[in-house]
Design a protein around this motif. Structure first.
Motif, mmCIF file in Angstrom:
data_model
loop_
_atom_site.group_PDB
_atom_site.id
_atom_site.type_symbol
_atom_site.label_atom_id
_atom_site.label_comp_id
_atom_site.label_asym_id
_atom_site.label_seq_id
_atom_site.Cartn_x
_atom_site.Cartn_y
_atom_site.Cartn_z
ATOM 1 N N PHE A 74 0.833 -1.201 0.000
ATOM 2 C CA PHE A 74 0.000 0.000 0.000
ATOM 3 C C PHE A 74 0.871 1.256 0.000
ATOM 4 O O PHE A 74 0.621 2.206 -0.759
ATOM 5 N N ALA A 75 1.909 1.268 0.845
ATOM 6 C CA ALA A 75 2.796 2.435 0.927
ATOM 7 C C ALA A 75 3.546 2.643 -0.383
ATOM 8 O O ALA A 75 3.721 3.778 -0.841
ATOM 9 N N GLU A 76 4.000 1.559 -0.995
ATOM 10 C CA GLU A 76 4.732 1.670 -2.263
ATOM 11 C C GLU A 76 3.845 2.250 -3.365
ATOM 12 O O GLU A 76 4.284 3.106 -4.146
ATOM 13 N N ARG A 77 2.603 1.792 -3.425
ATOM 14 C CA ARG A 77 1.692 2.291 -4.458
ATOM 15 C C ARG A 77 1.328 3.754 -4.224
ATOM 16 O O ARG A 77 1.266 4.554 -5.173
ATOM 17 N N LEU A 78 1.101 4.107 -2.965
ATOM 18 C CA LEU A 78 0.759 5.496 -2.657
ATOM 19 C C LEU A 78 1.947 6.415 -2.929
ATOM 20 O O LEU A 78 1.781 7.530 -3.445
ATOM 21 N N PHE A 79 3.144 5.942 -2.633
ATOM 22 C CA PHE A 79 4.338 6.738 -2.905
ATOM 23 C C PHE A 79 4.545 6.913 -4.404
ATOM 24 O O PHE A 79 4.964 7.987 -4.874
ATOM 25 N N SER A 80 4.245 5.873 -5.171
ATOM 26 C CA SER A 80 4.347 5.973 -6.628
ATOM 27 C C SER A 80 3.397 7.043 -7.164
ATOM 28 O O SER A 80 3.761 7.826 -8.057
ATOM 29 N N LYS A 81 2.196 7.110 -6.604
ATOM 30 C CA LYS A 81 1.244 8.144 -7.016
ATOM 31 C C LYS A 81 1.713 9.527 -6.583
ATOM 32 O O LYS A 81 1.533 10.513 -7.307
ATOM 33 N N LEU A 82 2.308 9.599 -5.403
ATOM 34 C CA LEU A 82 2.810 10.879 -4.904
ATOM 35 C C LEU A 82 3.873 11.447 -5.835
ATOM 36 O O LEU A 82 3.911 12.656 -6.093
ATOM 37 N N ARG A 83 4.724 10.607 -6.361
ATOM 38 C CA ARG A 83 5.824 11.070 -7.214
ATOM 39 C C ARG A 83 5.335 11.590 -8.566
ATOM 40 O O ARG A 83 6.028 12.391 -9.203
ATOM 41 N N THR A 84 4.172 11.140 -8.996
ATOM 42 C CA THR A 84 3.701 11.519 -10.339
ATOM 43 C C THR A 84 2.468 12.413 -10.325
ATOM 44 O O THR A 84 2.054 12.899 -11.375
ATOM 45 N N THR A 85 1.882 12.627 -9.157
ATOM 46 C CA THR A 85 0.625 13.370 -9.108
ATOM 47 C C THR A 85 0.813 14.850 -9.437
ATOM 48 O O THR A 85 1.880 15.424 -9.191
ATOM 49 N N LYS A 86 -0.245 15.443 -9.974
ATOM 50 C CA LYS A 86 -0.268 16.875 -10.263
ATOM 51 C C LYS A 86 -1.226 17.597 -9.309
ATOM 52 O O LYS A 86 -1.627 18.739 -9.562
ATOM 53 N N GLU A 87 -1.588 16.917 -8.240
ATOM 54 C CA GLU A 87 -2.514 17.501 -7.275
ATOM 55 C C GLU A 87 -1.878 18.706 -6.582
ATOM 56 O O GLU A 87 -0.666 18.919 -6.645
ATOM 57 N N ALA A 88 -2.735 19.475 -5.903
ATOM 58 C CA ALA A 88 -2.251 20.638 -5.159
ATOM 59 C C ALA A 88 -1.261 20.200 -4.078
ATOM 60 O O ALA A 88 -1.289 19.055 -3.612
ATOM 61 N N PHE A 89 -0.414 21.129 -3.686
ATOM 62 C CA PHE A 89 0.622 20.802 -2.706
ATOM 63 C C PHE A 89 0.020 20.338 -1.380
ATOM 64 O O PHE A 89 0.586 19.482 -0.695
ATOM 65 N N SER A 90 -1.136 20.885 -1.022
ATOM 66 C CA SER A 90 -1.791 20.476 0.224
ATOM 67 C C SER A 90 -2.192 19.003 0.178
ATOM 68 O O SER A 90 -2.096 18.286 1.185
ATOM 69 N N VAL A 91 -2.620 18.535 -0.997
ATOM 70 C CA VAL A 91 -2.984 17.119 -1.162
ATOM 71 C C VAL A 91 -1.737 16.251 -1.085
ATOM 72 O O VAL A 91 -1.733 15.179 -0.467
ATOM 73 N N ARG A 92 -0.662 16.712 -1.693
ATOM 74 C CA ARG A 92 0.591 15.954 -1.635
ATOM 75 C C ARG A 92 1.110 15.854 -0.204
ATOM 76 O O ARG A 92 1.678 14.829 0.192
ATOM 77 N N GLN A 93 0.890 16.899 0.562
ATOM 78 C CA GLN A 93 1.292 16.853 1.969
ATOM 79 C C GLN A 93 0.509 15.785 2.729
ATOM 80 O O GLN A 93 1.067 15.074 3.571
ATOM 81 N N LEU A 94 -0.770 15.675 2.443
ATOM 82 C CA LEU A 94 -1.579 14.633 3.082
ATOM 83 C C LEU A 94 -1.053 13.245 2.728
ATOM 84 O O LEU A 94 -0.994 12.350 3.583
ATOM 85 N N MET A 95 -0.661 13.073 1.476
ATOM 86 C CA MET A 95 -0.106 11.785 1.048
ATOM 87 C C MET A 95 1.216 11.500 1.761
ATOM 88 O O MET A 95 1.476 10.369 2.195
#
Length: 219
Positions: A74-95
């Motif tokens: 789960f952590a690996e998949r979420l981290f993979s999304k974090l590295r490629t996401t274009k979401e707002a910085f606040s969303v990336r902080q939550l991740m």
């Protein structure tokens, strides 16, 4: 006749007073007895409740982070999304927060997380102290020291230097202290010696913070 009447009246008064006193004492004793009985009943009820709870066993409270199935994947998949996401910085902080909590809770190995977070360790970055707290949160004793050593050095270079403001230095020193508390071997002798030089810093608050919050003062 008058004397006899006076004596009888006096006796009647004395008897009446005696009865009043006896009744009053009896009422007090009865009242105390009732209070004692009520207290005993309440104690018995509490004891019964305690015994019932003991039979049921201790109440175990588990948060959602601790109950995730296969947290490493789960952590690996979420981290993979974090590295490629274009979401707002606040969303990336939550991740970042969720990932770091997963790593800490389950002592996971997500070694690419640390250089990723290191990119944000700049004094001008928005909410850098929050990101630094995620970094500290993701550290545990099983992480190889050589993975965290560059992180500690980066914090020292960016926050603990002569150009930094006292409050920034305090943040840096506190973060280094917290990381070393989780993995003491990530601090090398050279960096420890460099940090110890700030015991004589011109700012009193930095000197006081360094001495009171870290073992560097013993170097």
């Amino acid at each position: 006749a008058d004397e006899e009447g006076g004596e009888k009246l006096g006796q009647s008064i004395r008897m009446a007073m005696k009865m009043i006193r006896e009744n009053a004492c009896g009422a007090n004793v009865s009242s105390k007895k009732k209070k004692r009985e009520r207290a005993i009943e309440r104690a018995k009820e509490k004891l019964k409740k305690a015994e019932k709870k003991q039979e049921l066993g201790p109440k175990i409270e588990q948060g959602p982070i601790s109950m995730i199935y296969d947290p490493q994947t789960f952590a690996e998949r979420l981290f993979s999304k974090l590295r490629t996401t274009k979401e707002a910085f606040s969303v990336r902080q939550l991740m970042m927060n969720v990932i770091s909590r997963l790593v800490n809770e389950h002592c996971l190995f997500l070694l690419n997380l640390y250089p990723f977070l290191q990119r944000y360790l700049q004094a001008h970055v928005k909410n850098v102290t929050t990101i630094m707290s995620f970094l500290v949160q993701s550290c545990h004793s099983k992480i190889p020291p050589d993975v965290l050593e560059p992180i500690v050095k980066a914090i020292a270079d960016q926050f603990v230097n002569d150009r930094s403001r006292p409050e920034a230095m305090a943040v840096g020193i506190n973060s280094i202290r917290a990381i070393c508390a989780r993995q003491p071997l990530c601090m090398n002798a050279t960096l420890l010696h460099d940090l110890s030089q700030y015991k004589d810093h011109r700012d009193k608050s930095v000197r006081a913070y360094l001495v009171s919050q870290t073992p560097i003062s013993n170097v």
